[in-house]
Design a protein around this motif. Structure first.
Motif, PDB file in Angstrom:
ATOM      1  N   MET A   1      46.072  32.944  48.968  1.00 32.66           N
ATOM      2  CA  MET A   1      45.787  33.246  47.559  1.00 32.66           C
ATOM      3  C   MET A   1      45.276  34.674  47.434  1.00 32.66           C
ATOM      4  SD  MET A   1      44.178  29.968  45.659  1.00 32.66           S
ATOM      5  CE  MET A   1      42.992  29.404  46.873  1.00 32.66           C
ATOM      6  N   SER A   2      45.461  35.213  46.266  1.00 31.76           N
ATOM      7  CA  SER A   2      44.938  36.558  46.036  1.00 31.76           C
ATOM      8  C   SER A   2      44.401  36.650  44.615  1.00 31.76           C
ATOM      9  CB  SER A   2      46.039  37.601  46.267  1.00 31.76           C
ATOM     10  OG  SER A   2      47.164  37.266  45.489  1.00 31.76           O
ATOM     11  N   THR A   3      43.510  37.578  44.421  1.00 29.03           N
ATOM     12  CA  THR A   3      42.966  37.723  43.072  1.00 29.03           C
ATOM     13  C   THR A   3      43.758  38.778  42.316  1.00 29.03           C
ATOM     14  OG1 THR A   3      41.337  39.257  43.908  1.00 29.03           O
ATOM     15  CG2 THR A   3      40.620  36.995  43.620  1.00 29.03           C
ATOM     16  N   LEU A   4      43.811  38.603  41.030  1.00 30.71           N
ATOM     17  CA  LEU A   4      44.629  39.452  40.171  1.00 30.71           C
ATOM     18  C   LEU A   4      43.713  40.295  39.281  1.00 30.71           C
ATOM     19  CD1 LEU A   4      46.870  36.437  39.222  1.00 30.71           C
ATOM     20  CD2 LEU A   4      47.509  38.244  40.821  1.00 30.71           C
ATOM     21  N   THR A   5      44.299  41.374  38.744  1.00 27.55           N
ATOM     22  CA  THR A   5      43.523  42.248  37.866  1.00 27.55           C
ATOM     23  C   THR A   5      43.554  41.705  36.445  1.00 27.55           C
ATOM     24  OG1 THR A   5      44.174  44.100  39.229  1.00 27.55           O
ATOM     25  CG2 THR A   5      43.305  44.637  37.052  1.00 27.55           C
ATOM     26  N   ILE A   6      42.400  41.605  35.829  1.00 33.17           N
ATOM     27  CA  ILE A   6      42.333  41.099  34.458  1.00 33.17           C
ATOM     28  C   ILE A   6      42.597  42.238  33.471  1.00 33.17           C
ATOM     29  CG2 ILE A   6      40.797  40.106  32.710  1.00 33.17           C
ATOM     30  CD1 ILE A   6      39.745  38.279  34.821  1.00 33.17           C
ATOM     31  N   ARG A   7      43.571  42.008  32.603  1.00 39.72           N
ATOM     32  CA  ARG A   7      43.914  42.982  31.562  1.00 39.72           C
ATOM     33  C   ARG A   7      42.909  42.855  30.414  1.00 39.72           C
ATOM     34  NH1 ARG A   7      49.213  44.774  32.035  1.00 39.72           N
ATOM     35  NH2 ARG A   7      49.938  44.333  34.149  1.00 39.72           N
ATOM     36  N   THR A   8      42.481  43.986  29.889  1.00 39.05           N
ATOM     37  CA  THR A   8      41.519  43.950  28.783  1.00 39.05           C
ATOM     38  C   THR A   8      42.077  44.633  27.547  1.00 39.05           C
ATOM     39  OG1 THR A   8      40.435  45.955  29.579  1.00 39.05           O
ATOM     40  CG2 THR A   8      39.481  43.865  30.287  1.00 39.05           C
ATOM     41  N   TYR A   9      41.550  44.195  26.399  1.00 37.20           N
ATOM     42  CA  TYR A   9      41.899  44.782  25.110  1.00 37.20           C
ATOM     43  C   TYR A   9      41.659  46.285  25.148  1.00 37.20           C
ATOM     44  CZ  TYR A   9      41.635  45.605  20.077  1.00 37.20           C
ATOM     45  OH  TYR A   9      41.837  46.081  18.816  1.00 37.20           O
ATOM     46  N   PRO A  10      42.538  47.136  24.612  1.00 44.99           N
ATOM     47  CA  PRO A  10      43.759  46.816  23.865  1.00 44.99           C
ATOM     48  C   PRO A  10      45.070  46.874  24.678  1.00 44.99           C
ATOM     49  CG  PRO A  10      43.136  49.104  23.467  1.00 44.99           C
ATOM     50  CD  PRO A  10      42.197  48.568  24.505  1.00 44.99           C
ATOM     51  N   ILE A  45      35.678  30.247  32.646  1.00 41.27           N
ATOM     52  CA  ILE A  45      35.957  28.804  32.599  1.00 41.27           C
ATOM     53  C   ILE A  45      37.401  28.552  32.176  1.00 41.27           C
ATOM     54  CG2 ILE A  45      33.552  28.117  32.239  1.00 41.27           C
ATOM     55  CD1 ILE A  45      34.217  27.740  29.258  1.00 41.27           C
ATOM     56  N   GLY A  46      38.130  29.631  31.904  1.00 39.31           N
ATOM     57  CA  GLY A  46      39.534  29.495  31.552  1.00 39.31           C
ATOM     58  C   GLY A  46      40.228  30.841  31.691  1.00 39.31           C
ATOM     59  N   LEU A  47      41.543  30.797  31.954  1.00 39.26           N
ATOM     60  CA  LEU A  47      42.302  32.041  32.067  1.00 39.26           C
ATOM     61  C   LEU A  47      43.758  31.742  31.720  1.00 39.26           C
ATOM     62  CD1 LEU A  47      41.744  35.043  33.108  1.00 39.26           C
ATOM     63  CD2 LEU A  47      42.848  34.310  35.221  1.00 39.26           C
ATOM     64  N   ALA A  48      44.378  32.641  30.979  1.00 42.06           N
ATOM     65  CA  ALA A  48      45.783  32.470  30.594  1.00 42.06           C
ATOM     66  C   ALA A  48      46.611  33.574  31.254  1.00 42.06           C
ATOM     67  CB  ALA A  48      45.913  32.545  29.070  1.00 42.06           C
ATOM     68  N   ALA A  49      47.892  33.267  31.552  1.00 39.06           N
ATOM     69  CA  ALA A  49      48.736  34.199  32.309  1.00 39.06           C
ATOM     70  C   ALA A  49      48.794  35.626  31.719  1.00 39.06           C
ATOM     71  CB  ALA A  49      50.138  33.611  32.465  1.00 39.06           C
ATOM     72  N   PRO A  50      48.885  35.797  30.375  1.00 36.74           N
ATOM     73  CA  PRO A  50      48.936  37.182  29.882  1.00 36.74           C
ATOM     74  C   PRO A  50      47.685  37.989  30.234  1.00 36.74           C
ATOM     75  CG  PRO A  50      48.806  35.596  28.055  1.00 36.74           C
ATOM     76  CD  PRO A  50      49.098  34.816  29.294  1.00 36.74           C
ATOM     77  N   GLN A  51      46.569  37.308  30.509  1.00 37.38           N
ATOM     78  CA  GLN A  51      45.346  38.018  30.893  1.00 37.38           C
ATOM     79  C   GLN A  51      45.460  38.662  32.268  1.00 37.38           C
ATOM     80  OE1 GLN A  51      42.617  34.527  29.812  1.00 37.38           O
ATOM     81  NE2 GLN A  51      41.370  36.288  29.289  1.00 37.38           N
ATOM     82  N   VAL A  52      46.455  38.223  33.057  1.00 40.86           N
ATOM     83  CA  VAL A  52      46.721  38.900  34.330  1.00 40.86           C
ATOM     84  C   VAL A  52      48.095  39.589  34.276  1.00 40.86           C
ATOM     85  CG1 VAL A  52      45.164  37.497  35.728  1.00 40.86           C
ATOM     86  CG2 VAL A  52      47.519  36.732  35.395  1.00 40.86           C
ATOM     87  N   GLY A  53      48.557  39.861  33.038  1.00 37.01           N
ATOM     88  CA  GLY A  53      49.763  40.662  32.861  1.00 37.01           C
ATOM     89  C   GLY A  53      51.071  39.895  32.983  1.00 37.01           C
ATOM     90  N   LYS A  54      51.021  38.549  32.984  1.00 40.04           N
ATOM     91  CA  LYS A  54      52.252  37.756  33.125  1.00 40.04           C
ATOM     92  C   LYS A  54      52.593  37.076  31.797  1.00 40.04           C
ATOM     93  CE  LYS A  54      52.089  38.289  37.656  1.00 40.04           C
ATOM     94  NZ  LYS A  54      52.979  39.226  38.343  1.00 40.04           N
ATOM     95  N   LYS A  55      53.797  37.347  31.307  1.00 36.44           N
ATOM     96  CA  LYS A  55      54.219  36.742  30.045  1.00 36.44           C
ATOM     97  C   LYS A  55      54.820  35.360  30.297  1.00 36.44           C
ATOM     98  CE  LYS A  55      56.585  38.651  26.790  1.00 36.44           C
ATOM     99  NZ  LYS A  55      57.591  39.516  26.127  1.00 36.44           N
TER     100      LYS A  55
END
Ligand SMILES: [Zn+2]
Length: 182
Positions: A1-10, A45-55
């Motif tokens: 497993m690896s950790t991903l970069t979290i995309r931030t607004y905007p 407590i939650g994460l969605a794919a677009p938050q790591v740049g995946k549509k």
């Protein structure tokens, strides 16, 4: 497993509507595992794919943060089937640093999704789990906490984020994360 970069607004990827996943492949399962690891590492407590740049329509949720056995949910193409009642609470988001917003949500939701093994599941959720599922499904539709701010507050927050992204100074106090990062 690896950790991903979290995309931030905007970051524009956060504003896009994600298409459904067509098949639950090994790559999808691997991405869900990496998303879960990234969520735990960032005290979310939650994460969605677009938050790591995946549509892609993928979310991970664990409102207990692994403290009470295995409560991690990894969901593919989650969809709200039923909703009832109203509740209001303060939410934070890993993609919107230093922002807490009072959000009105449904109190109880029934969510249908696919599991990593491809089976269908139905989840009856209430309380924090219901809030978290609605927050993550919002992400899949390109909806962010900032969209719930007045245009004045949104524009001030946008300027602040752009300034901080440009300065990109590491935070000196990573341990003091706000509650309920979704
Ligand atoms: Zn979020």
């Amino acid at each position: 497993m690896s950790t991903l970069t979290i995309r931030t607004y905007p970051d524009p990827v956060l504003k896009e509507e994600c298409p459904p996943v067509e098949a639950v492949t090994q790559d999808i399962r691997r991405l869900l595992d990496d998303m879960a690891e990234t969520m735990y590492l960032n005290s979310g407590i939650g994460l969605a794919a677009p938050q790591v740049g995946k549509k892609l329509r993928l979310i991970v949720v664990d409102v207990q943060r692994g403290k009470q056995g295995d409560t991690l949910l990894k969901l593919v193409n989650p969809r709200i089937l039923n909703k009832e009642g109203r509740t209001k609470s303060e939410e934070g988001c890993l993609s919107c640093p230093d922002l807490l917003v009072d959000v009105s949500r449904f109190e109880r939701v029934t969510v249908e999704a696919l599991l990593p093994d491809g089976r269908e599941t139905t989840i009856e959720a209430e309380g924090l789990l219901a809030i978290c599922l609605q927050h993550e499904i919002d992400h899949l539709n390109g909806v962010l906490l900032v969209d719930r701010l007045s245009s004045l507050r949104r524009s001030l927050y946008r300027k602040k984020r752009l300034r901080e992204n440009a300065a990109s100074t590491p935070k000196d106090d990573e341990s003091q994360s706000p509650p309920r990062l979704l």
